[in-house]
Design a protein around this motif. Structure first.
Motif, PDB file in Angstrom:
ATOM      1  N   LEU A  16     -44.325 -18.292 -18.844  1.00 14.15           N
ATOM      2  CA  LEU A  16     -45.355 -16.739 -19.056  1.00 14.15           C
ATOM      3  C   LEU A  16     -45.800 -17.207 -17.719  1.00 14.15           C
ATOM      4  CD1 LEU A  16     -46.984 -16.550 -21.681  1.00 14.15           C
ATOM      5  CD2 LEU A  16     -45.253 -15.702 -21.625  1.00 14.15           C
ATOM      6  N   LEU A  17     -46.690 -18.483 -16.980  1.00 13.52           N
ATOM      7  CA  LEU A  17     -47.017 -17.926 -15.778  1.00 13.52           C
ATOM      8  C   LEU A  17     -46.035 -18.507 -14.692  1.00 13.52           C
ATOM      9  CD1 LEU A  17     -50.299 -19.289 -14.174  1.00 13.52           C
ATOM     10  CD2 LEU A  17     -49.418 -21.492 -13.974  1.00 13.52           C
ATOM     11  N   ALA A  18     -44.602 -18.917 -14.924  1.00 14.55           N
ATOM     12  CA  ALA A  18     -43.519 -18.797 -14.374  1.00 14.55           C
ATOM     13  C   ALA A  18     -42.621 -17.260 -14.070  1.00 14.55           C
ATOM     14  CB  ALA A  18     -42.940 -19.898 -14.352  1.00 14.55           C
ATOM     15  N   ALA A  19     -43.780 -16.344 -15.115  1.00 12.97           N
ATOM     16  CA  ALA A  19     -42.557 -15.645 -15.062  1.00 12.97           C
ATOM     17  C   ALA A  19     -43.342 -14.156 -14.583  1.00 12.97           C
ATOM     18  CB  ALA A  19     -42.860 -14.424 -16.175  1.00 12.97           C
ATOM     19  N   ARG A  20     -44.313 -15.075 -13.969  1.00 18.66           N
ATOM     20  CA  ARG A  20     -45.350 -13.596 -12.651  1.00 18.66           C
ATOM     21  C   ARG A  20     -44.447 -13.814 -11.663  1.00 18.66           C
ATOM     22  NH1 ARG A  20     -50.344 -11.474 -13.055  1.00 18.66           N
ATOM     23  NH2 ARG A  20     -50.969 -12.823 -14.280  1.00 18.66           N
ATOM     24  N   ASP A  21     -44.884 -12.436 -10.660  1.00 18.80           N
ATOM     25  CA  ASP A  21     -43.886 -11.683  -9.961  1.00 18.80           C
ATOM     26  C   ASP A  21     -41.996 -11.950  -9.892  1.00 18.80           C
ATOM     27  OD1 ASP A  21     -46.286 -11.264  -8.850  1.00 18.80           O
ATOM     28  OD2 ASP A  21     -46.591 -13.041  -8.006  1.00 18.80           O
ATOM     29  N   THR A  22     -41.371 -12.057 -10.730  1.00 25.47           N
ATOM     30  CA  THR A  22     -39.929 -12.037 -11.306  1.00 25.47           C
ATOM     31  C   THR A  22     -39.937 -10.597 -11.581  1.00 25.47           C
ATOM     32  OG1 THR A  22     -40.240 -12.763 -13.626  1.00 25.47           O
ATOM     33  CG2 THR A  22     -39.857 -14.575 -11.619  1.00 25.47           C
ATOM     34  N   THR A  23     -38.236 -10.544 -11.731  1.00 26.44           N
ATOM     35  CA  THR A  23     -38.086  -9.560 -12.109  1.00 26.44           C
ATOM     36  C   THR A  23     -37.038  -9.372 -12.908  1.00 26.44           C
ATOM     37  OG1 THR A  23     -35.800  -9.357 -10.306  1.00 26.44           O
ATOM     38  CG2 THR A  23     -37.865  -8.434  -9.737  1.00 26.44           C
ATOM     39  N   ILE A  24     -36.478  -8.921 -13.557  1.00 25.04           N
ATOM     40  CA  ILE A  24     -35.832  -9.200 -14.798  1.00 25.04           C
ATOM     41  C   ILE A  24     -34.504  -8.215 -14.934  1.00 25.04           C
ATOM     42  CG2 ILE A  24     -36.934  -9.621 -16.584  1.00 25.04           C
ATOM     43  CD1 ILE A  24     -37.490  -7.686 -18.572  1.00 25.04           C
ATOM     44  N   GLU A  25     -33.383  -8.070 -15.623  1.00 28.56           N
ATOM     45  CA  GLU A  25     -32.354  -7.133 -15.624  1.00 28.56           C
ATOM     46  C   GLU A  25     -32.195  -5.714 -15.873  1.00 28.56           C
ATOM     47  OE1 GLU A  25     -27.329  -7.233 -16.251  1.00 28.56           O
ATOM     48  OE2 GLU A  25     -28.531  -8.902 -15.847  1.00 28.56           O
ATOM     49  N   ASP A  26     -32.314  -4.781 -15.846  1.00 28.15           N
ATOM     50  CA  ASP A  26     -31.651  -3.821 -15.967  1.00 28.15           C
ATOM     51  C   ASP A  26     -31.007  -3.162 -16.935  1.00 28.15           C
ATOM     52  OD1 ASP A  26     -34.221  -2.316 -14.346  1.00 28.15           O
ATOM     53  OD2 ASP A  26     -32.464  -0.932 -13.846  1.00 28.15           O
ATOM     54  N   VAL A  27     -30.671  -2.381 -17.673  1.00 26.62           N
ATOM     55  CA  VAL A  27     -29.889  -2.308 -18.970  1.00 26.62           C
ATOM     56  C   VAL A  27     -29.434  -0.940 -18.807  1.00 26.62           C
ATOM     57  CG1 VAL A  27     -29.439  -1.299 -21.770  1.00 26.62           C
ATOM     58  CG2 VAL A  27     -31.309  -4.220 -20.592  1.00 26.62           C
ATOM     59  N   THR A  28     -28.644  -1.031 -17.707  1.00 21.78           N
ATOM     60  CA  THR A  28     -27.918   0.836 -17.337  1.00 21.78           C
ATOM     61  C   THR A  28     -26.419   1.340 -17.284  1.00 21.78           C
ATOM     62  OG1 THR A  28     -28.056   0.171 -15.296  1.00 21.78           O
ATOM     63  CG2 THR A  28     -29.785   1.109 -16.069  1.00 21.78           C
ATOM     64  N   ALA A  29     -26.732   2.520 -17.505  1.00 22.74           N
ATOM     65  CA  ALA A  29     -25.118   2.287 -17.258  1.00 22.74           C
ATOM     66  C   ALA A  29     -25.059   3.836 -16.247  1.00 22.74           C
ATOM     67  CB  ALA A  29     -23.953   2.051 -18.429  1.00 22.74           C
ATOM     68  N   PRO A  30     -23.626   4.310 -16.415  1.00 27.47           N
ATOM     69  CA  PRO A  30     -24.094   5.465 -15.532  1.00 27.47           C
ATOM     70  C   PRO A  30     -23.570   7.188 -17.155  1.00 27.47           C
ATOM     71  CG  PRO A  30     -22.170   4.678 -14.667  1.00 27.47           C
ATOM     72  CD  PRO A  30     -22.832   3.667 -16.336  1.00 27.47           C
ATOM     73  N   GLY A  31     -24.072   7.652 -16.718  1.00 27.40           N
ATOM     74  CA  GLY A  31     -23.846   8.713 -17.729  1.00 27.40           C
ATOM     75  C   GLY A  31     -24.695   9.001 -18.874  1.00 27.40           C
ATOM     76  N   LEU A  32     -25.448   7.839 -19.172  1.00 26.77           N
ATOM     77  CA  LEU A  32     -26.370   7.790 -20.757  1.00 26.77           C
ATOM     78  C   LEU A  32     -27.143   8.993 -20.771  1.00 26.77           C
ATOM     79  CD1 LEU A  32     -28.423   4.298 -19.588  1.00 26.77           C
ATOM     80  CD2 LEU A  32     -26.490   5.115 -21.088  1.00 26.77           C
ATOM     81  N   ARG A  33     -27.797   9.310 -22.198  1.00 28.51           N
ATOM     82  CA  ARG A  33     -27.505   9.893 -22.588  1.00 28.51           C
ATOM     83  C   ARG A  33     -29.511  10.026 -22.447  1.00 28.51           C
ATOM     84  NH1 ARG A  33     -28.594  10.023 -28.618  1.00 28.51           N
ATOM     85  NH2 ARG A  33     -28.854   8.531 -28.437  1.00 28.51           N
ATOM     86  N   VAL A  34     -30.014   9.056 -22.080  1.00 36.11           N
ATOM     87  CA  VAL A  34     -31.465   8.721 -22.360  1.00 36.11           C
ATOM     88  C   VAL A  34     -31.521   7.395 -21.578  1.00 36.11           C
ATOM     89  CG1 VAL A  34     -33.826   8.484 -23.263  1.00 36.11           C
ATOM     90  CG2 VAL A  34     -32.419   9.906 -24.156  1.00 36.11           C
ATOM     91  N   LEU A  35     -32.283   6.782 -20.223  1.00 37.96           N
ATOM     92  CA  LEU A  35     -32.818   6.306 -19.704  1.00 37.96           C
ATOM     93  C   LEU A  35     -33.979   6.192 -20.133  1.00 37.96           C
ATOM     94  CD1 LEU A  35     -32.234   3.633 -17.844  1.00 37.96           C
ATOM     95  CD2 LEU A  35     -32.093   5.544 -15.734  1.00 37.96           C
ATOM     96  N   PHE A  36     -34.670   4.867 -20.324  1.00 39.28           N
ATOM     97  CA  PHE A  36     -36.044   4.888 -20.958  1.00 39.28           C
ATOM     98  C   PHE A  36     -36.461   3.598 -19.907  1.00 39.28           C
ATOM     99  CE2 PHE A  36     -34.414   5.457 -24.553  1.00 39.28           C
ATOM    100  CZ  PHE A  36     -35.325   6.530 -25.596  1.00 39.28           C
ATOM    101  N   CYS A  37     -37.651   4.163 -19.233  1.00 40.11           N
ATOM    102  CA  CYS A  37     -38.386   3.919 -17.869  1.00 40.11           C
ATOM    103  C   CYS A  37     -39.629   3.126 -18.180  1.00 40.11           C
ATOM    104  CB  CYS A  37     -38.429   4.567 -16.514  1.00 40.11           C
ATOM    105  SG  CYS A  37     -39.016   3.692 -15.275  1.00 40.11           S
TER     106      CYS A  37
END
Length: 190
Positions: A16-37
């Motif tokens: 958890l400490l090492a995770a601070r200020d990192t990023t994670i990969e989006d789950v996206t693709a073109p033309g989705l019905r809904v992109l939750f943000c």
């Protein structure tokens, strides 16, 4: 009866400490019905690489209870959302323990980057999970939960309550009802 998902192993304090200020990969693709943000990834998400990973987060139960998914997915099944026309991203990419650690400048910069992402991916609806983050990121100080007047290109914008377990303003039932209102609106627009 709906089967409860098996929880993922708990990240260690060091992870958890090492995770601070990192990023994670989006789950996206073109033309989705809904992109939750989401607002930004929490430490559990940073440690696991999965969105809405903390057990107390109500995103996955609300998604299922509202009818978006046929069963309650686990965070490590997030890529299966793409087959349902759903995706996940964040306003701000930086992992923090709490969303209030983000600055207003980070949220505004995230709103600009999110606008570019939406214009490129062209989902039918962008659903921002958190009214305060939406207001700051997009300069919409009087926005309320629900469908927004704002559009991004040809993408409609909807604001949902923050599904964090820290959001005591919405019960699980009320949260699922808000998600269901979005699902129904998306279905009507087909």
């Amino acid at each position: 009866m709906t089967e409860k998902p098996t929880p993922a192993p708990r990240p260690t304090a060091e992870q958890l400490l090492a995770a601070r200020d990192t990023t994670i990969e989006d789950v996206t693709a073109p033309g989705l019905r809904v992109l939750f943000c989401g607002i930004n990834p929490g430490l559990w998400s940073g440690a696991t690489g999965h969105h809405f990973a903390r057990p107390g987060n109500r995103f996955w139960p609300a998604l299922h209870r509202s009818g978006f998914t046929p069963r309650q997915f686990r965070p490590d099944e997030q890529r299966q959302l793409l087959g349902l026309g759903l995706g996940i991203t964040n306003v701000a990419p930086r992992t923090t323990a709490k969303a209030d650690e983000l600055t207003a400048d980070e949220l505004r910069a995230g709103g600009a980057a999110l606008t570019e992402r939406v214009l490129r991916l062209r989902p039918r609806v962008l659903a921002v999970l958190g009214i305060g983050a939406y207001r700051t990121a997009f300069g919409r100080r009087t926005a309320a939960v629900g469908r927004q007047e704002q559009v991004i290109g040809d993408t409609g914008v909807w604001v949902l309550p923050n599904p964090s377990g820290l959001n005591a303003h919405y019960t699980p039932d009320a949260l699922a009802a808000e998600f269901a209102a979005l699902r129904e609106a998306v279905q009507e627009s087909l």
